[in-house]
Structure formats: C-alpha cells, structure tokens
Design a protein around this motif. Structure first.
Motif, short mmCIF file in Angstrom:
data_model
loop_
_atom_site.label_atom_id
_atom_site.label_comp_id
_atom_site.label_asym_id
_atom_site.label_seq_id
_atom_site.Cartn_x
_atom_site.Cartn_y
_atom_site.Cartn_z
N LEU A 69 -8.60 2.54 -3.17
CA LEU A 69 -7.20 2.30 -2.85
C LEU A 69 -6.51 1.37 -3.84
N MET A 70 -7.22 0.36 -4.31
CA MET A 70 -6.56 -0.60 -5.18
C MET A 70 -6.90 -0.40 -6.65
N LEU A 71 -8.17 -0.27 -6.94
CA LEU A 71 -8.53 -0.11 -8.35
C LEU A 71 -8.24 1.31 -8.83
N ARG A 72 -8.20 2.24 -7.89
CA ARG A 72 -7.95 3.64 -8.22
C ARG A 72 -8.93 4.14 -9.27
N ILE A 118 2.20 2.01 -3.39
CA ILE A 118 1.27 2.14 -4.51
C ILE A 118 1.08 3.60 -4.92
N MET A 130 0.81 -1.22 0.00
CA MET A 130 0.00 0.00 0.00
C MET A 130 0.84 1.28 0.00
N ALA A 162 -0.49 -1.04 -8.37
CA ALA A 162 -1.83 -1.36 -7.91
C ALA A 162 -2.50 -2.31 -8.90
#
Lengths: 226, 226
Positions: B192-195, A135, A132, A142
């Motif tokens: 947070l991950m896929l943005r 990223i 995290m 990500a």
DNA sequence: TGGTTCCGATACTCGATAGTACCGTATATA
DNA sequence: TATATACGGTACTATCGAGTATCGGAACCA
C-alpha cells in the motif's frame, strides 16, 4: 475523482509560480510567506482528522484563520496543497535528539521508545491513513508520505543495527533493510487496522520477541531494565 | 461526512428487513436473492478500484448490471452496502487447500507461498486501502476488514508455528501471536505504501531473513529448495 | 499620497452524487 | 386473470464542495 495532479510546486518562495522569472516588477503588498507553514499544518491536522476526501478547503482555511482565497492564491488546487503539506512535513522535521549509544543494540532500541515519539508517530499514521484514498490517484504521494513518516524511523533502526554489526554484537548477514521495517510496518498495521494501542509495552515486546531474535540475539540475553 | 452507520443487516435472507417478522403475507414477485453476491462482489471491485469516497452507487449498479433502485431496496445506504460487502467477504471465503505439512516450519511456510494467494492478497489489500477513509467513521468496519483480509493469514501462521512447537522444532517461548503478524503487516505496508511488488522472492526473504531467525531457526538451517 | 497587491470574508457558479420517484415490464400469489 | 411486488432504467431533488469573483481594508512601494 476527476482530479489531476501533475506537479507539486513545493515552496517556490518569493515570486509567484507561473511568472516567467523576471517579468514581475514586485509592486504592492508582499505575500506573507510566514503563514505558509501555519496553513500547511492546518491542512495536516484536518487531513488526519477527516481524511483527504472528507477534508474541505474551508475547514483548512478556518483552522488556519485564513481566507479561502488566500489558499487558492498559493496553491492551485486542494490536491497540490495536500501534496505540499506532506512534502514539507519531512523538511520541517527537527532532527530530534541524537541517536542513543548505550553499547548494546537492545539498549539503543529501548532508548528510542519515548512517549513523545509514540504520540508523534500516532499522529503521523493518522495522516497516512487520511492520504490512502488519494494515493491511488497520485502515487508519488505515497513516496512523500513514506519519506516523511516511516522512512526516518527505519533509517534510525538501520543505523543502530549497522553499529551493532560494526562492534561485532550481531552478524553481518542480517537482512538489515528488511528487519528495520518490522516495527514501522507492524505499528502501522496495529494502529490503523487493529486500532489497538501502541504503548511502550508493545514496542518492547516487538524488540525482545521479534527484532532481537531475528538478528540472532536470544530474547533472554539482555539487561532486565525495561 | 455526515454519514451515520448504526447496524449492518448482514444477509437477513427471505423476508425484508423492517417487517415485524410475520405481518408480511408474501404477495407478488419475490426478491431474487441470488443476485446479492453479484452486487456485493461488484461493490468490492469498485471499492478496490476507486476507494470508498470515489465509489458511486451507479458504478456498483452498472458493474452488477442492476438498477440503482434495486440496490436501495436491499441496503438502506451506501455505507451499509459496503459494510455488508466486507462482512460477506469473510463468509464467502472458500476454506481453500488444506494446510501443508512438510515436516519443517520452513517447508510449510514456503509451501504457503503460491501465485494464487499472492494475487488474492493483493486484491484484498486494495479493498482495505479503499476502506481506510471510512474506517475512522465506522470503526467496526476495521474489525470486519481485519477479520476478512489479514486475520486468516495470521491464523494459518499461528497454526504452522504451533505445530512446529509441538514437534519440538522451535521453542515454546516464541511470541506466536506477534510473529504471525509479521508477514501480513509487512506485506500490507509494502503493497500500500511502498508500492513495491510482493513476489515470491520477497516472501521467501521474509521467511528466511525474519520469521525463521525470530523463532530461533538460523537462516541457513533448512532445505535449499526455494 | 496614490497605486498596487495582499489579506480575510462572503457570495456565487457549477459539477457531482446520495437518495427518491416513477416508468414499463417480468414474475409471483390467489 | 387480477393484484402485488421486484426488476432494470431513467429522471428528478437536494446537498455539498471545489473553485471563482468581489468586497473593504491593510500593507507595501514610488
């Protein structure tokens, strides 16, 4: 902080990176590429345990029983090593067991809940947590992490649901893409932030209390067997 | 890494921390505690922008237009400063607007989708991301972050659903606690991950495509207004 | 066999940062 | 006014880790 990440090399195999393809007469001892996966696995382990910023190259080298210089001969920086490790995680995924086909969506989804996959998922989420902080500096990471960690599970869910649509079990109006992300997202949040156990019971409650109702299958419409 | 975090002091107000309560005759200039919130806010900003490991005390001091020594007079370490900042984030939350009461669960949930809350949520998720690397070292921080960032939204969802149960709109068998976590979890993962953007459209699709179906309200059972 | 390159290991350089010490100044009590 | 403490700022120490250099030895090729 001042780290720059432009391109992961992603396994260029025999010859070295910056050689202009043919000017290498291939003299002397050859690089032992069978060790690459061991090093990358060691990196993933340390990453999961300490996070990107806490991870040191020496830790990875020690874990892989390799010299630090060996790592720097193969990857130009810590960042690229990690990017490569995450990218290769996807490739090295064994396809695993074939999809279950029990005849009902609930049966298929419950059949997907296996101790092995739970534990595997937890380990991968730890890796994701460790990534995290990095990223924000390397957003393409990500994508790689998502592709290796969560997307495979979502893809399975999508396929199970499409089959259920095809056999007429559920409506074709379902928002398959979104619903397929429910359990991965909620499991991730529960593991990383709530730090509560993701056990069989919780996963079954997700299927029966959220996913099946969301696709129009009332909770009490299915087999009793867990 | 070698960081230890035993106890956050969490705003002891007038007198200093390690004084044995009464042995302080209170001489000289008093500490200006009106600056504490400014410093903690600066810490949250830097935390969101750079993450815990990337954040330096000098950054926070500069952002708050304070001296580094001032920060160390008030918090014994970087870790405790951050813990306090996250803990105070919850306290300093203005209760905000009263809950909407449109008469339908869908109306209430759609009414909760406001540009301000979307943007506020995104900022808080950035803070959460910045905390991730530290959470493995200080697990109680996960509780604080959850309490300040996600739990308030989940609590609102629970309340809206309980009212819907009370007025007979949805069944009392719903797994309220789990369903209330759907949108917070999925929004967190998506951000947070896929943005990918979490905009009004996505949130509405979560309500109509997942949450309402999950509580037994067919997607097409409600008002047309977005 | 001799030259070349990889290997693991270790020692090193160098930048960054947590935390401390100290400065001159401002503000409080007595 | 004298004393004590907080203030913003800056210089300093100590540590830690990324990345480099170099070593003796091993593997590969001609």
């Amino acid at each position: 902080m001042t780290e720059r990440v432009e391109n992961a090399m992603t396994q260029l195999a025999p010859q070295d990176v910056d050689e202009t393809t043919d000017s290498a007469p291939k003299l002397g001892r050859k690089r032992d590429h069978t060790r690459d996966p061991e090093i990358l696995d060691a990196a993933l382990e340390v990453l999961a345990e300490t996070g990107y910023d806490g991870m040191t190259i020496d830790m990875v080298a020690a874990r892989a029983k390799a010299g630090k210089a060996t790592l720097y001969r193969r990857w130009p920086s810590k960042a690229e090593l990690v990017i490569d490790a995450v990218a290769c995680m996807k490739k090295n995924m064994h396809g695993g067991d074939p999809l279950p086909d029990t005849g009902t969506l609930r049966g298929d989804m419950i059949a997907m809940i296996k101790p092995h996959s739970i534990e595997d998922s937890e380990k991968k989420l730890q890796i994701m947590a460790g990534l995290m902080s990095m990223i924000s500096r390397a957003p393409e990471l990500a994508d790689a992490a998502n592709a290796a960690i969560v997307e495979p599970r979502a893809a399975i869910n999508r396929q199970l649901m499409r089959r259920a649509i095809d056999r007429g079990e559920i409506s074709a109006d379902c928002d398959v893409d979104t619903i397929a992300m429910i359990s991965p997202s909620m499991v991730a949040y529960r593991t990383l932030m709530l730090r509560k156990p993701v056990d069989r019971e919780y996963l079954v409650s997700l299927v029966d209390g959220v996913i099946l109702p969301a696709v129009g299958l009332g909770a009490r419409a299915s087999a009793p067997t867990g």
